[in-house]
Design an enzyme around this catalytic site. Structure first.
Site, PDB file in Angstrom:
ATOM      1  CE1 TYR A  54      33.257  46.789  43.648  1.00  0.00           C
ATOM      2  CE2 TYR A  54      34.807  47.354  41.913  1.00  0.00           C
ATOM      3  CZ  TYR A  54      33.615  46.788  42.311  1.00  0.00           C
ATOM      4  OH  TYR A  54      32.774  46.217  41.378  1.00  0.00           O
ATOM      5  CD  GLN A 181      30.440  45.925  36.357  1.00  0.00           C
ATOM      6  OE1 GLN A 181      30.880  45.795  37.500  1.00  0.00           O
ATOM      7  NE2 GLN A 181      30.926  46.822  35.507  1.00  0.00           N
ATOM      8  CD1 TRP A 210      28.829  41.886  37.919  1.00  0.00           C
ATOM      9  CD2 TRP A 210      29.695  40.688  39.592  1.00  0.00           C
ATOM     10  NE1 TRP A 210      27.823  41.662  38.830  1.00  0.00           N
ATOM     11  CE2 TRP A 210      28.332  40.926  39.871  1.00  0.00           C
ATOM     12  CE3 TRP A 210      30.455  39.958  40.511  1.00  0.00           C
ATOM     13  CZ2 TRP A 210      27.711  40.457  41.026  1.00  0.00           C
ATOM     14  CZ3 TRP A 210      29.834  39.484  41.666  1.00  0.00           C
ATOM     15  CH2 TRP A 210      28.480  39.744  41.914  1.00  0.00           C
ATOM     16  N   PRO A 212      33.227  36.022  36.307  1.00  0.00           N
ATOM     17  CG  PRO A 212      35.087  36.274  34.914  1.00  0.00           C
ATOM     18  CD  PRO A 212      34.244  37.018  35.912  1.00  0.00           C
ATOM     19  CE  LYS A 221      40.624  30.610  44.561  1.00  0.00           C
ATOM     20  NZ  LYS A 221      41.501  31.803  44.561  1.00  0.00           N
ATOM     21  N   GLY A 290      39.404  39.523  37.448  1.00  0.00           N
ATOM     22  CA  GLY A 290      39.999  39.968  38.691  1.00  0.00           C
ATOM     23  C   GLY A 290      41.222  39.104  38.954  1.00  0.00           C
ATOM     24  CB  SER A 292      45.760  38.933  43.690  1.00  0.00           C
ATOM     25  OG  SER A 292      46.024  37.543  43.586  1.00  0.00           O
ATOM     26  CG  ASN A 300      42.511  34.434  34.782  1.00  0.00           C
ATOM     27  OD1 ASN A 300      42.611  33.203  34.754  1.00  0.00           O
ATOM     28  ND2 ASN A 300      42.276  35.087  35.902  1.00  0.00           N
TER      29      ASN A 300
END
Length: 334
Positions: A54, A181, A210, A212, A221, A290, A292, A300
């Site tokens: 990452y 995962q 991971w 979702p 969006k 996830g 930001s 969420n």
């Protein structure tokens, strides 16, 4: 926050967790990272996911610095790292893969970046056909016995590969992989609901799923195209943009729009609906979020309070909508 047992580890993991993929580094610095981690922790999240690849180690460094400043009791939360791709774009052969040297070196490097004495979870980020599974099992067992990691698992391995690793470990009194995962969401379901089904009984497999929201597709969006300020336009994520374009040209956008209407009728954003839907599957140990911004994360996390709204009638409606997507399955709660 509700908690579920992570496979046969016996560990209670929050049903929603928080991950660093895409956000930590390109969108989140230490200060924002601290705010997001604190919001998650204060709402009961106890698992924070990361990986060497990452932002090639930057995500782990940011999370490590944030965790140091937050100074929580170490026995109140879990942190993971994942190993396979390496920590640099130009990684040489000894810096990637699942051979013993990289498994050990990457573990030590992750501990330095995260500023931790041990990893709670350590994932083999992909299967490595060049390394005998016996070596992977032996090395991971040694790391557990040395106190460098507590448990190990896999990410995006096939069911046969996971079973082989598990059986080898049991046969040799070693430490087996206990969780996987995989990607799992309304548009990506086969592996969790079908392929892994025999493993839930055979190994007690746990899952830390991971994406979702299907990389944002299930927020709605992207229904009218790709916004200029989105993760799909971030440098280095061209592969994600290409994947989206392939999906956009299929029937999936129309399906997302129909799911959005259903979510609206229930009085929740599509993002919350999509996360809550994942939680309906009892084989999901935790859903990795996830976000930001703290505000996005709070919204969420609120999805955990909406699962009861997705009853059998709603699930039936979802099934009818998804029947238009090639290769979809009925929801797997077994």
């Amino acid at each position: 926050m509700n908690y579920r047992t992570l496979g046969n580890t016996g560990m209670p993991v929050s049903e929603l967790s928080y991950g660093a993929w895409v956000t930590f580094g390109p969108q989140i610095d230490v200060n924002i990272g601290m705010s997001c981690l604190k919001e998650a922790y204060d709402r009961g999240v106890n698992f924070f996911d990361n990986a060497e690849v990452y932002e090639f180690g930057v995500a782990e460094s940011i999370m490590g610095e944030a965790l140091k400043k937050l100074n929580w009791d170490r026995d109140t939360y879990m942190v993971s790292s994942k190993v396979f791709w390496g920590r640099t774009p130009t990684a040489v052969p000894t810096q990637k893969g699942l051979h013993r040297k990289h498994l050990v070196d990457a573990c030590h490097a992750a501990l330095r970046r995260l500023q931790l004495e041990y990893l709670d979870l350590y994932f083999c980020h992909r299967y490595d056909p060049t390394v005998p599974i016996e070596i992977v099992v032996e090395t991971m067992t040694n790391l557990v016995r040395q106190g460098k990691i507590l448990y190990w698992g896999t990410s995006e391995w096939g069911a046969e590969e996971i079973k082989e690793a598990y059986d080898i470990a049991i046969k040799n009194s070693a430490v087996p992989p206990l969780f996987e995962q995989p990607q799992y969401n309304l548009l990506h379901r086969e592996r969790v609901e079908k392929e892994y089904k025999p493993l839930y009984e055979h190994t007690g497999l746990g899952t830390t799923i991971w994406s979702p929201l299907a990389s944002g597709l299930l927020t709605g969006k992207y229904n009218e195209g790709i916004p200029e300020k989105s993760r799909l336009n971030l440098p280095g994520y061209e592969w994600l943009r290409n994947l989206f374009i392939e999906q956009y040209q299929s029937t999936r956008i129309e399906v997302v729009k129909k799911l959005g209407v259903l979510a609206h009728e229930l009085g929740m954003p599509l993002s919350q609906f999509s996360i809550a839907w994942c939680l309906k599957n009892k084989r999901v140990s935790t859903v990795i979020l996830g976000a930001s911004t703290p505000e996005q994360l709070i919204e969420n996390i609120a999805a955990a309070e909406k699962t009861d709204m997705i009853d059998d009638t709603v699930m039936e409606q979802v099934g009818k909508i998804l029947s238009t997507v090639p290769g979809t399955l009925s929801h797997g709660n077994e």
